[in-house]
Write a protein that holds these residues in place. Structure first.
Motif, PDB file in Angstrom:
ATOM      1  N   ARG A  83       0.962  -1.286  -0.008  1.00  0.00           N
ATOM      2  CA  ARG A  83      -0.191  -0.128   0.041  1.00  0.00           C
ATOM      3  C   ARG A  83       0.744   1.257   0.139  1.00  0.00           C
ATOM      4  O   ARG A  83       0.550   2.362  -0.758  1.00  0.00           O
ATOM      5  CB  ARG A  83      -1.023  -0.004   1.218  1.00  0.00           C
ATOM      6  N   ILE A  84       2.022   1.206   0.613  1.00  0.00           N
ATOM      7  CA  ILE A  84       3.032   2.268   0.571  1.00  0.00           C
ATOM      8  C   ILE A  84       3.531   2.399  -0.729  1.00  0.00           C
ATOM      9  O   ILE A  84       3.750   3.493  -1.227  1.00  0.00           O
ATOM     10  CB  ILE A  84       3.933   2.218   2.038  1.00  0.00           C
ATOM     11  N   LYS A 135       2.359   1.494  -3.617  1.00  0.00           N
ATOM     12  CA  LYS A 135       1.354   2.024  -4.424  1.00  0.00           C
ATOM     13  C   LYS A 135       0.930   3.681  -4.182  1.00  0.00           C
ATOM     14  O   LYS A 135       0.729   4.530  -5.112  1.00  0.00           O
ATOM     15  CB  LYS A 135       0.006   1.339  -4.277  1.00  0.00           C
ATOM     16  N   ARG A 136       1.122   3.984  -2.817  1.00  0.00           N
ATOM     17  CA  ARG A 136       0.533   5.541  -2.546  1.00  0.00           C
ATOM     18  C   ARG A 136       1.846   6.211  -3.068  1.00  0.00           C
ATOM     19  O   ARG A 136       1.441   7.261  -3.806  1.00  0.00           O
ATOM     20  CB  ARG A 136       0.751   5.647  -1.106  1.00  0.00           C
ATOM     21  N   ILE A 144       0.983   6.776  -6.891  1.00  0.00           N
ATOM     22  CA  ILE A 144      -0.031   7.720  -6.920  1.00  0.00           C
ATOM     23  C   ILE A 144       0.616   9.273  -6.832  1.00  0.00           C
ATOM     24  O   ILE A 144       0.372  10.239  -7.713  1.00  0.00           O
ATOM     25  CB  ILE A 144      -1.128   7.419  -6.082  1.00  0.00           C
ATOM     26  N   GLU A 145       1.317   9.415  -5.891  1.00  0.00           N
ATOM     27  CA  GLU A 145       1.976  10.457  -5.632  1.00  0.00           C
ATOM     28  C   GLU A 145       2.855  11.272  -6.803  1.00  0.00           C
ATOM     29  O   GLU A 145       2.847  12.325  -6.766  1.00  0.00           O
ATOM     30  CB  GLU A 145       2.487  10.779  -4.187  1.00  0.00           C
ATOM     31  N   ASP A 148      -6.444  -1.236  -7.288  1.00  0.00           N
ATOM     32  CA  ASP A 148      -6.109  -0.666  -6.030  1.00  0.00           C
ATOM     33  C   ASP A 148      -5.742   0.943  -6.519  1.00  0.00           C
ATOM     34  O   ASP A 148      -6.155   2.045  -6.107  1.00  0.00           O
ATOM     35  CB  ASP A 148      -4.891  -1.037  -5.272  1.00  0.00           C
ATOM     36  N   LYS A 191      -7.623   5.154  -6.491  1.00  0.00           N
ATOM     37  CA  LYS A 191      -7.220   6.388  -6.046  1.00  0.00           C
ATOM     38  C   LYS A 191      -7.315   7.326  -7.359  1.00  0.00           C
ATOM     39  O   LYS A 191      -7.624   8.596  -7.332  1.00  0.00           O
ATOM     40  CB  LYS A 191      -5.933   6.002  -5.882  1.00  0.00           C
TER      41      LYS A 191
END
Length: 251
Positions: A49-50, A52-53, A56-57, A76, A80
């Motif tokens: 999840r980190i 992937k975050r 996205i960022e 996932d 977002k």
């Protein structure tokens, strides 16, 4: 390269006929699709999840953009991106595997994500989209399963708009020996046993571990992107290089 070599490829550590690999990979993901999200959380201890975050960022997605989440699986990243691009934007969740697409579609619709997302079964090597169509393309943990990675990268370049960005999130090569030894122990001894316990499918997770080792390392993948025509290509290592995010632009 000989004609015979051109027709063979790797399926994990096995050498197989190139035209067989897609079906073999499909079998793996048909098998694990229903419990794919659970296994991601368990196997990565939630760290995916980190990763992937950060992807996205790094995307710079804004309202009104068109985004392709390639090999998007259970959605996932699509979830977002849907919020980031808003009603004026569009997110395409594409995957070669219909079982994964079905799981992703059901998951996102259960979350109420319906208006700006569409679903396409597509082969990354020959994307069924117009030239210069997307502002952003992401492919997360999917490129290593593609038979002809060079063709896939060229296909992504074609469908990106000028100024568009490609982000490849993929398992890569740890930088330090001690991490490599720990990672090998975990991948080849523990991960298949977890797959057997949770999904009753140790073989698929043995393949996934092998496919990670056969994937090009950070510098090799960077060179492949440059060779395909991407510019300003760079990468960021995460978790000591167990995962790397490659980024490149089309100009």
């Amino acid at each position: 390269m000989s004609q015979g070599a051109e027709k063979s490829t790797h399926f994990g550590y096995k050498t197989v006929e190139a035209d067989q690999k897609a079906d073999m990979v499909a079998g793996v993901f048909h098998s694990v699709a229903a419990k794919y999200d659970i296994m991601n959380d368990v196997m990565s201890f939630g760290i995916h999840r980190i990763w992937k975050r950060f992807t996205i960022e790094s995307s710079g997605a804004r309202p009104g953009m068109k985004v392709l989440d390639l090999a998007g699986g259970t959605g996932d990243l699509t979830a977002k991106f849907s919020h980031l691009v808003g009603d004026r934007g569009q997110v395409t969740l594409a995957d070669i595997n219909d079982s994964m697409l079905k799981v992703g579609r059901e998951k996102l619709r259960n979350k109420g994500i319906v208006g700006n997302v569409n679903y396409v079964q597509a082969n990354a090597e020959a994307l069924p989209f117009p030239d210069n169509h997307f502002d952003i393309i992401t492919i997360a943990f999917g490129l290593r399963n593609v038979t002809d990675k060079d063709a896939a990268i060229r296909s992504m370049l074609r469908v990106l708009k000028p100024g568009g960005k490609l982000l490849i999130l993929e398992f890569s090569k740890p930088k330090h020996d001690i991490m490599r030894k720990i990672y090998d122990l975990y991948s080849f001894k523990i991960m298949p046993k977890m797959g057997a316990l949770i999904t009753q499918d140790a073989d698929s997770y043995a393949y996934l571990a092998e496919s990670i080792r056969m994937h090009p390392d950070q510098e090799t993948l960077k060179g492949m992107m440059v060779e395909a025509g991407f510019e300003q290509v760079d990468y960021t290592n995460m978790t000591d290089g167990i995962v790397a995010l490659h980024k490149g632009y089309k100009f």
